[in-house]
Design a protein around this motif. Sequence first.
Motif, short mmCIF file in Angstrom:
data_model
loop_
_atom_site.label_atom_id
_atom_site.label_comp_id
_atom_site.label_asym_id
_atom_site.label_seq_id
_atom_site.Cartn_x
_atom_site.Cartn_y
_atom_site.Cartn_z
N GLY A 1 0.84 -1.21 0.00
CA GLY A 1 0.00 0.00 0.00
C GLY A 1 0.86 1.25 0.00
O GLY A 1 1.92 1.30 -0.65
N PHE A 2 0.43 2.24 0.78
CA PHE A 2 1.16 3.49 0.90
C PHE A 2 1.27 3.87 2.36
O PHE A 2 0.28 3.82 3.11
N ALA A 3 2.50 4.23 2.77
CA ALA A 3 2.70 4.78 4.11
C ALA A 3 2.46 6.28 4.03
O ALA A 3 3.02 6.97 3.17
N ILE B 1 -2.03 2.59 4.20
CA ILE B 1 -3.33 2.35 3.58
C ILE B 1 -3.17 1.34 2.47
O ILE B 1 -2.26 1.46 1.63
N PRO B 2 -3.98 0.26 2.44
CA PRO B 2 -3.81 -0.80 1.43
C PRO B 2 -4.20 -0.31 0.04
O PRO B 2 -4.99 0.62 -0.12
N VAL B 3 -3.67 -1.02 -0.97
CA VAL B 3 -3.86 -0.59 -2.36
C VAL B 3 -5.32 -0.62 -2.78
O VAL B 3 -5.75 0.17 -3.64
N GLU B 4 -6.13 -1.48 -2.18
CA GLU B 4 -7.53 -1.57 -2.59
C GLU B 4 -8.36 -0.40 -2.08
O GLU B 4 -9.54 -0.26 -2.44
N LYS B 5 -7.78 0.45 -1.26
CA LYS B 5 -8.53 1.59 -0.71
C LYS B 5 -8.02 2.93 -1.21
O LYS B 5 -8.27 3.97 -0.59
N ILE B 6 -7.34 2.92 -2.35
CA ILE B 6 -6.78 4.18 -2.87
C ILE B 6 -6.95 4.24 -4.39
O ILE B 6 -7.20 3.23 -5.06
N LEU C 1 -2.18 10.69 -4.59
CA LEU C 1 -2.86 9.55 -4.00
C LEU C 1 -4.17 10.03 -3.39
O LEU C 1 -4.18 10.94 -2.56
N SER C 2 -5.26 9.41 -3.80
CA SER C 2 -6.56 9.72 -3.22
C SER C 2 -7.03 8.52 -2.42
O SER C 2 -7.06 7.38 -2.93
N VAL C 3 -7.39 8.75 -1.18
CA VAL C 3 -7.81 7.66 -0.30
C VAL C 3 -9.33 7.61 -0.26
O VAL C 3 -10.01 8.62 -0.32
N HIS C 4 -9.87 6.38 -0.16
CA HIS C 4 -11.33 6.20 -0.16
C HIS C 4 -11.93 6.32 1.23
O HIS C 4 -13.14 6.47 1.37
N GLU C 5 -11.10 6.19 2.24
CA GLU C 5 -11.58 6.34 3.61
C GLU C 5 -10.44 6.78 4.49
O GLU C 5 -9.27 6.58 4.17
N ARG C 6 -10.75 7.43 5.59
CA ARG C 6 -9.73 7.90 6.50
C ARG C 6 -9.15 6.73 7.31
O ARG C 6 -9.89 5.82 7.70
#
Length: 389
Positions: A53-55, A102-107, A114-119
């Motif tokens: 994912g992304f740190a 944040i895992p890859v399936e949530k971005i 990078l846009s995140v789908h949830e906090r």
Amino acid sequence: MISTEEAFSILENLSYPERVVEVPLFNARNHVLAEAVFSSINMPPFRQATMDGFAIALHDELHYEIIGEVKAGDFFTEQLESGQAVKIFTGAAVPDSANAVIPVEKITVMDTILSVHERMKPEANIRQLGAQITKGAIALEKGTLLNPAAIGFLAGLGIPTVKVFKKPRIAFITTGNELVHHTEKLPEGKVYDSNTLMLTTALFDAGFDDVQLYQVEDDFDEVWKMLKSAIDNNDVIVTSGGISVGDYDFIGKALESLKVETLFYKVNQKPGKPLLAGKKDDKIIFALPGNPAATLTCFYVYVLPTLQKRSGMDYRYGSQLMKRLADDFIVDNVRSQFLKAFVSDDEVTVLSHQDSGMLNSFAIANALVYLPYGNYRLAKGDKVSVYSI
């Protein structure tokens, strides 16, 4: 002649000197730790990503600037400012300035944004420094049997050597003019030697690799010399055959001549009645009957627990496992019986071909059923004492 319970008690009350050796971790398989092992590092030794994912350095927005990448084995030294992120892979070190993964399936990624789908909550998907074990803590206690997982755990802590209880050096002696190696042509009046390969395999399967093999014909002087050599150079001596009272059974006479103390001779059991256990100094000698099924039964019931005891392992003389009989069974015997059996789920089936010379049912058995002597009937569903093998 003594009972099985009396034989167990005699062996249980024997004591042996503790011998400790330091061995490379690679050679410690199936040994027992002679002292506790302490961790010299934190494990993990850094904050670790638990997934790809992304740190990120958390902030109030749902968009982050991607400024780099951290692969497993890398260490990101730059400072992440609030709202910045780095791509990261499972097991990689999370930068000190990042506070969530944040895992890859949530971005969603567009170029460097990078846009995140949830906090994310702080420290999400980060395995903390020392989460498994902290530096200086006990990694494994004294008395731990070193199985593959334990070896892997210690390797992961960078432990190069361990102190373990030394296993006994074992001599296995077969006697009999009638024996022929299983690879040779079988002459008239001879039989193939099954016990040597059978017992050696059983020892190896149980984790005992230091085994010396001897074979001797039925001659008193030769038996005496072979036994003396085996006793002088080994810790546990196991013989097969030559322990009954026939004209050419010389094991007992040779042991007496060698001043071996007899702990017991003849046990009220079937198979394996002519079983002898002896002791000389801290050496122990088991003289097993020659019939293959009797030999293997006595090995599992008496010899193996003794080897385990001498190696610092958990051991047990006598079964404490109870299983329900799959069928009715009639007991009519003046000797207690060890019957070849097969355990499936919570049931145990007594197999056919129980003769002490027959191995075919032993080949599919995974247990021995112990039935005390007497005349009685057991019904399907009754619980009986079972030895796992």
